[in-house]
Design an enzyme around this catalytic site. Sequence first.
Site, PDB file in Angstrom:
ATOM      1  N   ASN A 153      92.645  78.556   2.680  1.00  0.00           N
ATOM      2  CA  ASN A 153      94.096  78.404   2.549  1.00  0.00           C
ATOM      3  C   ASN A 153      94.778  79.725   2.890  1.00  0.00           C
ATOM      4  O   ASN A 153      94.751  80.663   2.103  1.00  0.00           O
ATOM      5  CB  ASN A 153      94.417  77.976   1.109  1.00  0.00           C
ATOM      6  CG  ASN A 153      95.902  77.735   0.876  1.00  0.00           C
ATOM      7  OD1 ASN A 153      96.731  78.050   1.726  1.00  0.00           O
ATOM      8  ND2 ASN A 153      96.235  77.193  -0.283  1.00  0.00           N
ATOM      9  N   CYS A 188     103.335  77.986   0.252  1.00  0.00           N
ATOM     10  CA  CYS A 188     102.576  77.254   1.282  1.00  0.00           C
ATOM     11  C   CYS A 188     103.466  76.415   2.195  1.00  0.00           C
ATOM     12  O   CYS A 188     103.005  75.910   3.215  1.00  0.00           O
ATOM     13  CB  CYS A 188     101.502  76.398   0.627  1.00  0.00           C
ATOM     14  SG  CYS A 188     100.303  77.419  -0.221  1.00  0.00           S
ATOM     15  N   HIS A 219      99.080  71.081   5.613  1.00  0.00           N
ATOM     16  CA  HIS A 219      98.738  72.373   5.002  1.00  0.00           C
ATOM     17  C   HIS A 219      97.289  72.282   4.516  1.00  0.00           C
ATOM     18  O   HIS A 219      96.863  71.259   3.974  1.00  0.00           O
ATOM     19  CB  HIS A 219      99.688  72.643   3.832  1.00  0.00           C
ATOM     20  CG  HIS A 219      99.280  73.811   2.998  1.00  0.00           C
ATOM     21  ND1 HIS A 219      99.031  75.051   3.543  1.00  0.00           N
ATOM     22  CD2 HIS A 219      99.056  73.935   1.660  1.00  0.00           C
ATOM     23  CE1 HIS A 219      98.680  75.880   2.576  1.00  0.00           C
ATOM     24  NE2 HIS A 219      98.682  75.233   1.430  1.00  0.00           N
TER      25      HIS A 219
HETATM   26  O1  UT7 Z   1      98.179  75.760  -1.469  1.00  0.00           O
HETATM   27  C1  UT7 Z   1      99.202  75.566  -2.343  1.00  0.00           C
HETATM   28  C2  UT7 Z   1      98.963  74.716  -3.483  1.00  0.00           C
HETATM   29  N1  UT7 Z   1      97.658  74.781  -4.063  1.00  0.00           N
HETATM   30  C3  UT7 Z   1      96.876  73.708  -4.047  1.00  0.00           C
HETATM   31  O2  UT7 Z   1      97.208  72.717  -3.460  1.00  0.00           O
HETATM   32  C4  UT7 Z   1      95.602  73.767  -4.853  1.00  0.00           C
HETATM   33  C5  UT7 Z   1      95.462  72.517  -5.689  1.00  0.00           C
HETATM   34  N2  UT7 Z   1      94.312  72.533  -6.557  1.00  0.00           N
HETATM   35  C6  UT7 Z   1      93.038  72.453  -6.107  1.00  0.00           C
HETATM   36  O3  UT7 Z   1      92.802  72.431  -4.924  1.00  0.00           O
HETATM   37  C7  UT7 Z   1      91.944  72.294  -7.116  1.00  0.00           C
HETATM   38  O4  UT7 Z   1      92.499  72.050  -8.372  1.00  0.00           O
HETATM   39  C8  UT7 Z   1      91.002  73.543  -7.215  1.00  0.00           C
HETATM   40  C9  UT7 Z   1      90.176  73.646  -5.946  1.00  0.00           C
HETATM   41  C10 UT7 Z   1      91.803  74.791  -7.428  1.00  0.00           C
HETATM   42  C11 UT7 Z   1      90.045  73.344  -8.376  1.00  0.00           C
HETATM   43  O5  UT7 Z   1      89.325  72.144  -8.207  1.00  0.00           O
HETATM   44  P1  UT7 Z   1      89.272  71.065  -9.390  1.00  0.00           P
HETATM   45  O6  UT7 Z   1      88.427  69.985  -8.901  1.00  0.00           O
HETATM   46  O7  UT7 Z   1      90.675  70.716  -9.771  1.00  0.00           O
HETATM   47  O8  UT7 Z   1      88.530  71.873 -10.527  1.00  0.00           O
HETATM   48  P2  UT7 Z   1      88.983  72.096 -12.028  1.00  0.00           P
HETATM   49  O9  UT7 Z   1      89.964  73.199 -12.110  1.00  0.00           O
HETATM   50  O10 UT7 Z   1      89.314  70.777 -12.652  1.00  0.00           O
HETATM   51  O11 UT7 Z   1      87.618  72.574 -12.644  1.00  0.00           O
HETATM   52  C12 UT7 Z   1      86.485  71.692 -12.752  1.00  0.00           C
HETATM   53  C13 UT7 Z   1      85.299  72.500 -13.207  1.00  0.00           C
HETATM   54  C14 UT7 Z   1      85.599  73.413 -14.392  1.00  0.00           C
HETATM   55  O12 UT7 Z   1      84.423  73.491 -15.181  1.00  0.00           O
HETATM   56  P3  UT7 Z   1      84.254  72.613 -16.520  1.00  0.00           P
HETATM   57  O13 UT7 Z   1      85.380  73.029 -17.414  1.00  0.00           O
HETATM   58  O14 UT7 Z   1      84.370  71.180 -16.081  1.00  0.00           O
HETATM   59  O15 UT7 Z   1      82.909  72.990 -16.997  1.00  0.00           O
HETATM   60  C15 UT7 Z   1      85.851  74.749 -13.768  1.00  0.00           C
HETATM   61  O16 UT7 Z   1      85.600  75.818 -14.641  1.00  0.00           O
HETATM   62  O17 UT7 Z   1      84.903  73.380 -12.139  1.00  0.00           O
HETATM   63  C16 UT7 Z   1      84.861  74.726 -12.633  1.00  0.00           C
HETATM   64  N3  UT7 Z   1      85.211  75.634 -11.535  1.00  0.00           N
HETATM   65  C17 UT7 Z   1      84.283  76.123 -10.703  1.00  0.00           C
HETATM   66  N4  UT7 Z   1      82.951  75.963 -10.632  1.00  0.00           N
HETATM   67  C18 UT7 Z   1      82.294  76.612  -9.651  1.00  0.00           C
HETATM   68  C19 UT7 Z   1      86.418  76.089 -11.176  1.00  0.00           C
HETATM   69  N5  UT7 Z   1      86.305  76.895 -10.114  1.00  0.00           N
HETATM   70  C20 UT7 Z   1      84.989  76.929  -9.804  1.00  0.00           C
HETATM   71  C21 UT7 Z   1      84.256  77.588  -8.794  1.00  0.00           C
HETATM   72  N6  UT7 Z   1      82.923  77.402  -8.756  1.00  0.00           N
HETATM   73  N7  UT7 Z   1      84.838  78.375  -7.882  1.00  0.00           N
END
Ligand code: UT7
Length: 331
Positions: free
Chosen positions: A285, A115, A255
């Site tokens: 992204n 990125c 970004h």
């Molecule tokens: O671009 C280069 C670098 N990349 C980034 O900068 C990305 C950085 N990371 C992020 O933007 C975020 O971590 C994500 C958008 C990828 C994920 O968001 P989050 O708020 O960190 O979610 P999480 O991984 O902590 O998951 C929270 C909950 C989980 O469920 P439980 O275990 O709490 O029941 C996940 O299973 O959200 C669930 N989850 C979803 N639910 C609905 C994960 N993806 C989804 C989804 N739809 N698409």
Amino acid sequence: MKIRASITGVHGYVPDFVLSNKVLETMVDTNSEWIETRTGIKERRILKGKGLGTSDMAVEAIKGLLKKKNISAEEIDMIIVGTVTPDHIFPSTSNIICHKLGAKNAWGYDISAACSGFLFSLITGSQFIESGRYKKVIVVGADKMSAIVDYTDRSTCVIFGDGAGAVLLEPDTTGYGITDSILRTDGTGKKYLFQQGGGSVQPPTMRSVANQEHFIYQEGQAVFKFAVKGMADVSAEIMERNNLKGEDVAWLVPHQANKRIIDATANRMGVSSDKVMLNIQRYGNTTSGTIPLCLWDYEKQMKKGDNIILAAFGGGFTWGSIYVKWAYDSK
Ligand code: UT7
């Protein structure tokens, strides 16, 4: 006066096909509200069509740029391409783009920095201008992320999209252009965000394909934490060493990975939200494409002399910020 590389034009390209959050709801166990509140994304573009790749989007962006600037492909000295989704392992996507454009006098290569690909490419391109050796260098950030996204993995497929943006760099001796930069890498971050298969360590095999090793692997939460700190740290540092306060910054061009990361960076810099370029809601992204696509979207609002901070964080880890003194008023 010292030669600086200044951005003298920008153009972008996104494919026509729109993949909305609503449609993703029918593909994986997700919902529009989760995607929008956790990331800021409403829809993203996907490049459809057999035989089309990253170079095709980059070519469209560059063609638009050449038309706008009224210059021919033969006048280009170099094309540098930031991408993690090259058309092939080799030859470089730059090579293919030069051929498709008819840029017969140009040479170039690809830069792999995830990125941060556009930032790393921009600074690389600027060196060739600052040296005095070249007069017209095109830097393009382009990625067809849909080629490496697993559309059964809800944690990654909702985030990424396809797109390309290109800028023209030309020499400036009047004080405008790329003024300062901080670029960083940290290989300890590799394990949190990478594509395991396809390279020399894990060439493609039946097993690697069956194990989904050719898709993006991301531990979102871990990357999120590093991204918030990394992007904000370098953005604050570059402001400090150039004596810029929040009110001196005309635009932050971050970004577009997650709206929450963008907000945290702007807060730390003391830059108000109306000065933050944002198009994540429409494109998601696009990896190397995000920053030049923002510049393209906001081109008409930027003014000559504006202090602009570009900032990114990505896989590798790679991250950085660049201070640009904007060189032109858009007509
Ligand atoms: O671009 C280069 C670098 N990349 C980034 O900068 C990305 C950085 N990371 C992020 O933007 C975020 O971590 C994500 C958008 C990828 C994920 O968001 P989050 O708020 O960190 O979610 P999480 O991984 O902590 O998951 C929270 C909950 C989980 O469920 P439980 O275990 O709490 O029941 C996940 O299973 O959200 C669930 N989850 C979803 N639910 C609905 C994960 N993806 C989804 C989804 N739809 N698409």
